[in-house]
Design a protein around this motif. Sequence first.
Motif, PDB file in Angstrom:
ATOM      1  N   ASN A  92     -60.146 -15.431  14.915  1.00  0.00           N
ATOM      2  CA  ASN A  92     -60.118 -16.024  16.298  1.00  0.00           C
ATOM      3  C   ASN A  92     -58.385 -16.803  16.893  1.00  0.00           C
ATOM      4  N   ARG A  93     -57.831 -14.841  16.854  1.00  0.00           N
ATOM      5  CA  ARG A  93     -56.706 -15.060  17.111  1.00  0.00           C
ATOM      6  C   ARG A  93     -55.946 -14.784  18.587  1.00  0.00           C
ATOM      7  N   SER A  94     -56.970 -14.548  19.316  1.00  0.00           N
ATOM      8  CA  SER A  94     -56.688 -14.591  21.020  1.00  0.00           C
ATOM      9  C   SER A  94     -56.378 -16.233  21.851  1.00  0.00           C
ATOM     10  N   THR A  95     -57.149 -16.817  20.897  1.00  0.00           N
ATOM     11  CA  THR A  95     -57.458 -18.061  21.674  1.00  0.00           C
ATOM     12  C   THR A  95     -56.517 -18.946  22.155  1.00  0.00           C
ATOM     13  N   LYS A  96     -56.216 -19.757  23.915  1.00  0.00           N
ATOM     14  CA  LYS A  96     -55.623 -20.031  24.499  1.00  0.00           C
ATOM     15  C   LYS A  96     -54.460 -21.085  23.368  1.00  0.00           C
ATOM     16  N   GLN A  97     -54.780 -21.057  22.368  1.00  0.00           N
ATOM     17  CA  GLN A  97     -54.165 -22.525  21.925  1.00  0.00           C
ATOM     18  C   GLN A  97     -53.043 -21.230  20.896  1.00  0.00           C
ATOM     19  N   SER A  98     -53.229 -20.272  20.560  1.00  0.00           N
ATOM     20  CA  SER A  98     -52.069 -20.007  19.797  1.00  0.00           C
ATOM     21  C   SER A  98     -50.659 -19.740  19.968  1.00  0.00           C
ATOM     22  N   LEU A  99     -49.937 -20.208  19.251  1.00  0.00           N
ATOM     23  CA  LEU A  99     -49.093 -19.538  19.629  1.00  0.00           C
ATOM     24  C   LEU A  99     -47.964 -18.504  20.593  1.00  0.00           C
ATOM     25  N   SER A 100     -48.868 -17.108  19.983  1.00  0.00           N
ATOM     26  CA  SER A 100     -48.617 -15.685  20.948  1.00  0.00           C
ATOM     27  C   SER A 100     -49.278 -15.895  22.318  1.00  0.00           C
ATOM     28  N   HIS A 101     -50.246 -16.801  22.025  1.00  0.00           N
ATOM     29  CA  HIS A 101     -50.592 -16.483  23.511  1.00  0.00           C
ATOM     30  C   HIS A 101     -50.017 -17.541  24.730  1.00  0.00           C
ATOM     31  N   HIS A 102     -49.112 -18.782  24.225  1.00  0.00           N
ATOM     32  CA  HIS A 102     -47.490 -18.807  24.878  1.00  0.00           C
ATOM     33  C   HIS A 102     -46.769 -18.273  24.832  1.00  0.00           C
ATOM     34  N   LEU A 103     -46.108 -18.037  23.537  1.00  0.00           N
ATOM     35  CA  LEU A 103     -45.225 -16.971  23.542  1.00  0.00           C
ATOM     36  C   LEU A 103     -45.324 -15.449  24.877  1.00  0.00           C
ATOM     37  N   GLU A 104     -46.198 -14.585  25.007  1.00  0.00           N
ATOM     38  CA  GLU A 104     -46.999 -13.522  26.011  1.00  0.00           C
ATOM     39  C   GLU A 104     -46.366 -14.306  27.531  1.00  0.00           C
ATOM     40  N   LYS A 105     -46.836 -15.570  28.201  1.00  0.00           N
ATOM     41  CA  LYS A 105     -47.049 -16.496  28.971  1.00  0.00           C
ATOM     42  C   LYS A 105     -45.647 -16.947  29.393  1.00  0.00           C
TER      43      LYS A 105
END
Length: 523
Positions: A92-105
């Motif tokens: 479940n690492r690609s959810t919008k709640q993951s920090l990596s997702h926020h950091l990409e944006k």
Amino acid sequence: MLNNTIVISFLLCGFVMSSAQLEDEWHAKFYYAGPSLLSSTDGDGSIVELPSFLELNSATRHYREMADNIIKQLSMSHEVALRTEEIFFPHNRSTKQSLSHHLEKKISKAAELLEHNAFVLEEILKPFPINTLEPSTANLICRMDEERTAVESSSDVQHTIARYIPSFSAKNANGDNVNEEQPYAEAVQIIAHLTRDWSEEGAILREEFGWIKQQLWRYHYEMNQTTESVLSPILVPGAGIGRLAFDLAFAQDEECTNDCFSSYPFAVEAMDNSIVMAAAAYHLFHYSNDSMASNQGQTQIYPFVSDSLSNEVDTQRRWDSAQIPEQSVMDELRNMHDRQPHQRPKLSYTVGDFVTTYISPSKQGQYGSLVSMFFIDTATNIYEYIMSIRHLLKNGGVWINLGPVQWHQNCQLHPTTNELRDMIEAAGFEVQHWEVSENLVAYRHPDDLDSTHSKERGSRSTRSEAYRPLKFVAVLKTDDSSRKSKEECLLASIQKVRLSTGRRSIVNNIHHRDFVEEPDDDT
């Protein structure tokens, strides 16, 4: 004396403003009194000293380097977050709640806005037309033998106290040695000052300017006997990007009738030791004619995109923008075209060190008032500022101050506000108003405090930066017997102080010909 106006754009990729343009348009004159690093040949073959604009290139280059480091730091965080999430949340690492997702944006948006700011800085930090000033002690009450005597006498004192006062060296926040007169020359500081001083978003902070103007108008009406204010010229040291000086020069006398020669009673001289700040001030003073305004009206900047990655509440607040200059400034500048030259504001800007520029005999008693804001706590030795201000003011001259007493890294003396008052009074001033404000004022933006402004939009940070300004009005006594006569030289006294307190000789900051003897009148 003043050398011919030097437009050095042909040397350092700037722009050329024709003499016809200067005559038709309102123009604030800029002067350079700092150390010269370049020289050129004038039309008659003589050497003309030019200021170096290399600091402008350095400021924009350092901003791009800082921007690259921010993206690198975010990219490293993204990689660490991604690897950590792969271990802890393998399914479940690609959810919008993951920090990596926020950091990409965040990386994508930050790169875009940092690049935008860099382009704006490259436009605003361009070389500009400037005049070079002859050395400030040209009238020569200080003789070379007086200076030599001061050096010799101070060297005796230095030997007796050297073990208590080591050789002085100013340091920055990182502990690195810097020049005493280290200017604000970082592009990120330019962005912060643009937001606070020239945008609508900073208007709440600039309400403090109102108190200064109230004091000026009060003394203007009490003391004035002519159409030109006795408070003129007003000196504004540490002027930075120049908004306070601009507002004072553009302040109109509401009691002025059609018979007034000019409705702008205050002639204002801004000064700062940063040519980077001066460049930004020049382009803002002339914004309506500048290339920045030619196609797009106001200029958009992003003042928070380079903020620290700590104490942040909401990433979306990092992308907030500001428009410079505010519309009222653009309207004021455009209105200048319809006025006759004598009906226009009188504003100039000098680049140089405050003490070495204004302690000359030719500057004694030349200013009706001085307004210091965010300035006095920059002094290495606050006594030098006090004595220089006493020197340059006319008898009865007014000193108005507003700002914190956050003594900088270079300061040798750190008096309390009460001790500072005693020092000012001992120098021959009568303090007519003195208060430490009860209200907190944010340094950069209203959102930096838990104000109504920030409550409407949500807090930006878990940390606040603010100050309670020291406000005072001091008038130089007209019958002050302690004030030095015109035959004595403040320069020699300051030289003695510096050599006896472990500091660099002031002579290093002034051209040798400042001390060349004038021939006697009978020769």
